[in-house]
Motif scaffolding. Sequence first.
Motif, mmCIF file in Angstrom:
data_model
loop_
_atom_site.group_PDB
_atom_site.id
_atom_site.type_symbol
_atom_site.label_atom_id
_atom_site.label_comp_id
_atom_site.label_asym_id
_atom_site.label_seq_id
_atom_site.Cartn_x
_atom_site.Cartn_y
_atom_site.Cartn_z
ATOM 1 N N GLY A 104 0.713 -1.250 0.050
ATOM 2 C CA GLY A 104 -0.068 -0.221 -0.010
ATOM 3 C C GLY A 104 0.822 1.369 -0.132
ATOM 4 N N SER A 105 0.202 2.393 0.072
ATOM 5 C CA SER A 105 1.195 3.649 0.063
ATOM 6 C C SER A 105 1.694 3.813 1.343
ATOM 7 N N SER A 106 0.952 3.041 2.505
ATOM 8 C CA SER A 106 1.359 3.221 3.661
ATOM 9 C C SER A 106 2.664 2.761 3.963
ATOM 10 N N GLY A 107 3.282 1.531 3.183
ATOM 11 C CA GLY A 107 4.554 1.093 3.207
ATOM 12 C C GLY A 107 5.383 1.989 2.527
ATOM 13 N N SER A 210 5.235 13.502 -2.808
ATOM 14 C CA SER A 210 3.960 13.620 -3.495
ATOM 15 C C SER A 210 3.017 12.362 -3.007
ATOM 16 N N ASP A 211 1.919 12.538 -2.656
ATOM 17 C CA ASP A 211 0.972 11.645 -2.092
ATOM 18 C C ASP A 211 -0.169 11.711 -3.649
ATOM 19 N N GLU A 212 0.069 10.757 -4.364
ATOM 20 C CA GLU A 212 -0.861 10.824 -5.696
ATOM 21 C C GLU A 212 -1.843 9.529 -5.775
ATOM 22 N N ILE A 213 -2.378 9.135 -4.447
ATOM 23 C CA ILE A 213 -3.141 7.925 -4.516
ATOM 24 C C ILE A 213 -4.340 8.392 -4.806
ATOM 25 N N TYR A 214 -5.186 9.465 -5.023
ATOM 26 C CA TYR A 214 -6.152 9.639 -5.337
ATOM 27 C C TYR A 214 -6.245 10.144 -7.055
ATOM 28 N N HIS A 215 -5.049 9.847 -7.569
ATOM 29 C CA HIS A 215 -5.112 10.454 -9.239
ATOM 30 C C HIS A 215 -5.879 9.380 -9.717
ATOM 31 N N PHE A 239 -2.674 1.017 -5.415
ATOM 32 C CA PHE A 239 -3.554 0.325 -5.984
ATOM 33 C C PHE A 239 -5.019 0.187 -5.104
ATOM 34 N N SER A 240 -4.797 0.921 -3.967
ATOM 35 C CA SER A 240 -5.958 1.026 -2.925
ATOM 36 C C SER A 240 -7.352 1.844 -3.556
ATOM 37 N N LYS A 241 -7.169 2.793 -3.982
ATOM 38 C CA LYS A 241 -8.335 3.766 -4.224
ATOM 39 C C LYS A 241 -8.953 3.583 -5.758
ATOM 40 N N TYR A 242 -8.453 4.074 -6.701
ATOM 41 C CA TYR A 242 -9.037 4.088 -7.922
ATOM 42 C C TYR A 242 -9.334 2.661 -8.232
#
Length: 394
Positions: A104-107, A210-215, A239-242
């Motif tokens: 995840g982005s958390s890691g 840069s947190d781009e998790i909601y791109h 890969f969590s959100k989109y």
Amino acid sequence: MKPNNSSPKLSRRGNVDSFIAMDMMSRAQALEQSGRDIVHLEVGQPGSPAPALVREAATRAIGQSVLGYTEALGIMPLREAISQHYADLYELNIDPARIAVTTGSSGGFLLSFLATLDAGAGVLLPTPHYPAYRNMLKALDLEPVIWPLREADDWQPDVAGLERMIASAAVPIGALLLASPSNPAGTVVPPERLKALAEACDRLGVRLISDEIYHRLTYGSDAPTALAFSPRAIVVNSFSKYYCMTGWRIGWMVVPPDMTRTIERLAQNFFISAPAVSQVSATAAFAAIEELEAIRSGYAENRKLLLRELPGIGFDRILPTDGAFYLYCDIASLTNDSFEFCRRMLEDAGVAATPGLDFDPERGNRFVRFSFAGTSEHMMRALERLAAWKPMQR
Ligand SMILES: Cc1ncc(COP(=O)(O)O)c(C=O)c1O
């Protein structure tokens, strides 16, 4: 030696705040177990499963592969697929060697902080912000430095503010952690502004993370990537959100070429590798855009519905929301205690939302966040219940 019968103490660094959205979800689930019907607008996770292509790849992998540890930076087919994604979506040529697959982005955040910051360094957090940033920083003996964004600036960070924050901070600032689209407000930083911020960070010796998790979850213009503007920025994505894969715990980061070996050594020691089945499956995610765009259209409809209906119910001050799947509402006219407000909304109306305190320790008591990642039926039911709820009828 005299026996010491007192129990060994817990660490100071482990004493971080809880993640209030998760606490709200636990309470909502407890109510459900006791027979209550709850509408979940508290946690930012898609109501849809991972795309069919991803699930098929997972089934094949479980049937056919050993699924052991992988290379610490991730399997090459996935890193190549991510590199191709940058070519397709942003017209950028990113060497797969710069891409690290993470849990995840958390890691990715943990690796970014460890690779670039020594204990005591300050990290600027444009606020409101995703709460795990500051809790993770505190646990690592780093200093979260709150940068309060203002309505007058459209809730956007800018270079003048960056320079002001760096000059006035009590600790040397090592990094700026910027999310666009942001959680909780959903604001998207436009390309010229991101370019100016990225260049200012490089000029001032501050690392841009840069947190781009909601791109790809945007409802107007696309969100630009920091990779287009700075060779030194770290980009964290997931890969969590989109891609609807929260529980698969799989994400990625793109790092400058001189940082890859550091990230690899840290990843080897902290994680060995990201989950193998998730890596194999995620490789199929970029081929599932049709299915994912249909899901995004559902969020767009939910957003439209809430923006149309919430003001009439009493939530009439909503921050600009161009991306992600949240509405962040100023509820100062309804309460000065958003935690208690959300608790009552859950217990009385059966609607779970997140109090702003999670996202803004100073001003959060007058904000609440609604997630619109669920189905349209969920949104309708939430609206009906809120309209009938006494505290909203003034
Ligand atoms: C802004 C932001 N960054 C990072 C994360 C962490 O996501 P994950 O570890 O599932 O990639 C979240 C989750 O809600 C988020 O909202």
